[in-house]
Every structure is written in C-alpha cells, then in structure tokens.
Design an enzyme around this catalytic site. Structure first.
Site, PDB file in Angstrom:
ATOM      1  N   GLY A  72     -31.620  16.482 -20.992  1.00 35.06           N
ATOM      2  CA  GLY A  72     -30.646  16.340 -19.928  1.00 35.06           C
ATOM      3  C   GLY A  72     -30.506  14.912 -19.418  1.00 35.06           C
ATOM      4  O   GLY A  72     -31.402  14.335 -18.908  1.00 35.06           O
ATOM      5  N   ILE A  96     -30.706  14.200 -12.510  1.00 36.56           N
ATOM      6  CA  ILE A  96     -32.133  14.465 -12.670  1.00 36.56           C
ATOM      7  C   ILE A  96     -32.751  13.814 -13.644  1.00 36.56           C
ATOM      8  O   ILE A  96     -33.667  13.090 -13.687  1.00 36.56           O
ATOM      9  CB  ILE A  96     -32.164  15.730 -12.676  1.00 36.56           C
ATOM     10  CG1 ILE A  96     -31.691  16.412 -11.111  1.00 36.56           C
ATOM     11  CG2 ILE A  96     -33.486  16.317 -12.420  1.00 36.56           C
ATOM     12  CD1 ILE A  96     -31.775  17.689 -10.848  1.00 36.56           C
ATOM     13  N   GLU A 114     -29.520  13.995 -24.674  1.00 37.13           N
ATOM     14  CA  GLU A 114     -28.363  14.558 -23.813  1.00 37.13           C
ATOM     15  C   GLU A 114     -27.355  14.986 -24.801  1.00 37.13           C
ATOM     16  O   GLU A 114     -26.882  14.305 -25.792  1.00 37.13           O
ATOM     17  CB  GLU A 114     -27.586  13.443 -23.097  1.00 37.13           C
ATOM     18  CG  GLU A 114     -26.402  13.878 -22.538  1.00 37.13           C
ATOM     19  CD  GLU A 114     -26.193  14.932 -21.623  1.00 37.13           C
ATOM     20  OE1 GLU A 114     -25.234  15.736 -21.849  1.00 37.13           O
ATOM     21  OE2 GLU A 114     -26.877  15.152 -20.944  1.00 37.13           O
ATOM     22  N   GLY A 151     -29.693  21.094 -15.256  1.00 35.76           N
ATOM     23  CA  GLY A 151     -28.960  21.540 -14.001  1.00 35.76           C
ATOM     24  C   GLY A 151     -29.684  22.593 -13.360  1.00 35.76           C
ATOM     25  O   GLY A 151     -30.488  23.250 -13.983  1.00 35.76           O
ATOM     26  N   ARG A 152     -28.838  23.210 -12.395  1.00 40.36           N
ATOM     27  CA  ARG A 152     -29.532  24.231 -11.728  1.00 40.36           C
ATOM     28  C   ARG A 152     -28.581  25.217 -11.444  1.00 40.36           C
ATOM     29  O   ARG A 152     -27.353  25.395 -11.494  1.00 40.36           O
ATOM     30  CB  ARG A 152     -30.061  23.543 -10.409  1.00 40.36           C
ATOM     31  CG  ARG A 152     -31.079  22.806 -10.174  1.00 40.36           C
ATOM     32  CD  ARG A 152     -31.314  22.254  -8.760  1.00 40.36           C
ATOM     33  NE  ARG A 152     -30.336  21.422  -8.618  1.00 40.36           N
ATOM     34  CZ  ARG A 152     -30.220  20.665  -7.289  1.00 40.36           C
ATOM     35  NH1 ARG A 152     -30.920  21.024  -6.239  1.00 40.36           N
ATOM     36  NH2 ARG A 152     -29.352  19.942  -7.110  1.00 40.36           N
ATOM     37  N   ASP A 167     -26.928  24.544  -1.654  1.00 43.02           N
ATOM     38  CA  ASP A 167     -26.629  25.042  -2.960  1.00 43.02           C
ATOM     39  C   ASP A 167     -26.270  26.340  -3.254  1.00 43.02           C
ATOM     40  O   ASP A 167     -25.672  26.297  -4.290  1.00 43.02           O
ATOM     41  CB  ASP A 167     -28.350  24.564  -3.721  1.00 43.02           C
ATOM     42  CG  ASP A 167     -28.906  23.469  -3.529  1.00 43.02           C
ATOM     43  OD1 ASP A 167     -28.059  22.336  -2.974  1.00 43.02           O
ATOM     44  OD2 ASP A 167     -29.788  22.971  -4.314  1.00 43.02           O
ATOM     45  N   ALA A 174     -28.736  17.129  -0.888  1.00 41.37           N
ATOM     46  CA  ALA A 174     -29.204  17.307   0.306  1.00 41.37           C
ATOM     47  C   ALA A 174     -28.283  16.867   1.713  1.00 41.37           C
ATOM     48  O   ALA A 174     -28.213  17.638   2.548  1.00 41.37           O
ATOM     49  CB  ALA A 174     -30.615  16.507   0.440  1.00 41.37           C
ATOM     50  N   HIS A 195     -21.968 -13.223   3.550  1.00 36.97           N
ATOM     51  CA  HIS A 195     -22.509 -13.914   2.434  1.00 36.97           C
ATOM     52  C   HIS A 195     -23.907 -14.423   2.800  1.00 36.97           C
ATOM     53  O   HIS A 195     -24.149 -14.970   3.953  1.00 36.97           O
ATOM     54  CB  HIS A 195     -21.685 -14.968   1.982  1.00 36.97           C
ATOM     55  CG  HIS A 195     -21.995 -15.676   0.969  1.00 36.97           C
ATOM     56  ND1 HIS A 195     -21.780 -15.094  -0.264  1.00 36.97           N
ATOM     57  CD2 HIS A 195     -22.631 -16.908   0.836  1.00 36.97           C
ATOM     58  CE1 HIS A 195     -22.600 -16.500  -1.076  1.00 36.97           C
ATOM     59  NE2 HIS A 195     -22.939 -17.165  -0.298  1.00 36.97           N
TER      60      HIS A 195
END
Length: 309
Positions: A28, A32, A52, A115-116, A156, A164, A288
């Site tokens: 993945g 994450i 990936e 993923g979740r 979630d 969060a 700056h």
C-alpha cells in the site's frame, strides 16, 4: 493470499512492535504506507520496500505530487514498486516471502496498509433504523443526521476522509445541530488532507484531474520551493505548492509536497472556505523568509504573475 503469516501486521499492530525489523515490505503506497515507510527508513531499517498496485504513490493526491514523492523515496534509498500486485505472502523461518506478479522478495516483516473498512455489521445499527452504504458506512446528510430522530453519526463510521481533524469538525457540526444552532453542512472538498511522510504532503479541494473530469476549465499556479529562500536555508528545496482555480480565478484546490507542507495548507483552505480567488491569496502579504511565500507565489502564478520565477 496470506498463508499462516504471523509476521504480517497492520499499522495498528506495527506501532506496538518491540523491535525494528532489518527489512520490511509495506503493501500500500497511500498515506499510511508512505508514512510508515518514512518512519522505518528514519529509524534505520536497512531495507524498506513499498508495494503499490496502482501506477504511482499516494494515488489519491495530485499526479505531480506523486511524481515528487517517488523521486524523493528513491533518492532516500526506499525501494518503490508501483504497478505491482501481491499474489501471495507466507511466513518463512526467517521472515515473510512476498510473491508479486513481477517477482518476489523476502523480508523480516510485512506491513499491510491497504486502507480501512468500517466494523458496522451486526452491532444493531440497522435494527435502530440507520442506513448503511454497501461498504458499511452509516449514511448521513451534511449535518451528520442519520434520518433517525435523535441520532447523529460522526467520524470514520460515516466515511469521507477518515481523519482525526475531520471527525472533530463533524462532532462540532453535529453538536451544534443538536443544540439547534445555525451551522454550515460538512463539505468534503473543504477538509484538509495531510500526510506526515518525508517529504510531507498536504492538500485541500480538487486535484487538477478531478476538476477537468468535472468539465471545469482550470488555471494552474505552481511554484517550486527551490525558489524560496527559507527552503534553501532548511536544505530541503524539493517540492512545490500548486493551486487549481477555475477561469474566474476562484480556488478549487491546493496541493503541496515538501518541507512543512502540512503547516502551509490552512491558508489556502481558509481562502477556499470563503470562496476566495487566487489573486486574493497572492495579495496577502507573506513574510520573508518563510515557506509560506510559496503559497503566495503559486496564487499569483495562476494569472502568470509570480514574482520570483
């Protein structure tokens, strides 16, 4: 696919590990995955490999962000395998053998970061009258109402960006609605997304591709950190700030990759909340030398008026 693999772990399990592996593979390359790749690399793990299945890292981000990420990881010595699919993973006497569609590698530990998903089935939600989407998220409107009197849902469990700070904002919105106060509905396009890798990634709103896919004619302003004095002082000149605007100049999205990118995203996010134009961000006086000058320069670049490039 996973054959008695007691050396395979999720990110939640990995943070409780008592020692670092000598070699780790991460399945993945999303937020994450790249965060853990950064962590393992900075902690001194000898071999870090990111796998990936899609053709780029952080595939939900702007394509130009992905290009910077893969170059940075490769420069750091992190092995990046994009467009690679895991066929099988099984434990060996010394670690994990990971078989890909393009070969195989053996590591001491395998981290699965794909993923979740919500754990919402068979816990009484549907019996209470709540509607679940096919993946299992609780369906809500912009004020986090579920359609059942006295029940709101946040975090979630309702999908969207599983972050969060998004959940906190949803909680505030739900509480204000419950209290009968006038409040604005949640807009996913206004939620900032931050990835704490090295380099950092931050974004809000639409990517260039997403905007074009919606049929919007866009103007792009992009400014490299290489032309920012503070970035040179830090010794981290790689990366950029990119602003996507429509033909009127209204900001549709902002994307940044580089040093302290997550600290820079709030200004353009606020401008987008106010439905602001790029020229307004450009006219804001940026001190700056700071990294924030890249935001102002990118905003002016939308109309071809960047000063320092």
């Amino acid at each position: 696919m996973w054959r008695e693999c007691n050396r395979c772990s999720t990110p939640a399990q990995a943070v409780h590990a008592r020692k670092l592996p000598k070699a780790v593979a991460i399945i993945g390359g999303g937020a994450i995955g790249v965060e853990f790749a950064t962590f393992y690399h900075q902690m001194g793990v000898e071999k870090v490999t990111v796998i990936e299945a899609l053709d780029r890292l952080v595939p939900l981000e702007d394509e130009e962000v992905s290009a910077v990420m893969i170059k940075a990881f490769q420069k750091a010595g992190i092995d990046v395998r994009v467009g690679a699919k895991v066929v099988e993973a099984k434990a060996t006497e010394t670690g994990v053998m990971v078989k890909l569609d393009s070969g195989e590698l053996e590591v001491e530990q395998l981290l699965v970061a794909v993923g979740r998903a919500p754990r919402s089935k068979e816990i009484g939600l549907e019996e209470a009258g709540l509607k679940l989407s096919k993946p299992g998220f609780v369906e809500v409107d912009g004020l986090l109402r579920t359609g059942v009197d006295s029940i709101h849902a946040i975090g979630d469990l309702v999908g969207g960006y599983l972050l969060a700070h998004a959940a906190v904002h949803e909680g505030v919105t739900a509480a204000e609605d419950i209290a009968g106060k006038r409040t604005e509905p949640i807009s996913q396009e206004l939620i900032t997304r931050c990835t704490y890798s090295h380099p950092q990634v931050a974004s809000v709103g639409l990517t260039e591709k997403q905007a074009r896919d919606k049929g919007i004619e866009v103007k792009i302003g992009k400014f490299p950190f290489l032309a920012i004095g503070r970035a040179l002082i830090h010794g981290e000149p790689d990366g950029f700030v990119k602003i996507v605007a429509d033909q009127t100049g209204r900001i549709l999205g902002t994307h940044s990759v580089g040093n302290q990118a997550t600290e820079l995203i709030s200004e353009p996010a606020l401008a987008q909340l106010f439905q602001g134009d790029a020229w307004e961000v450009g006219r804001n006086v940026h001190p700056h030398p700071t990294l924030s000058e890249a935001v102002g320069e990118a905003a002016m670049a939308v109309d071809g008026q960047a000063l320092n490039i």
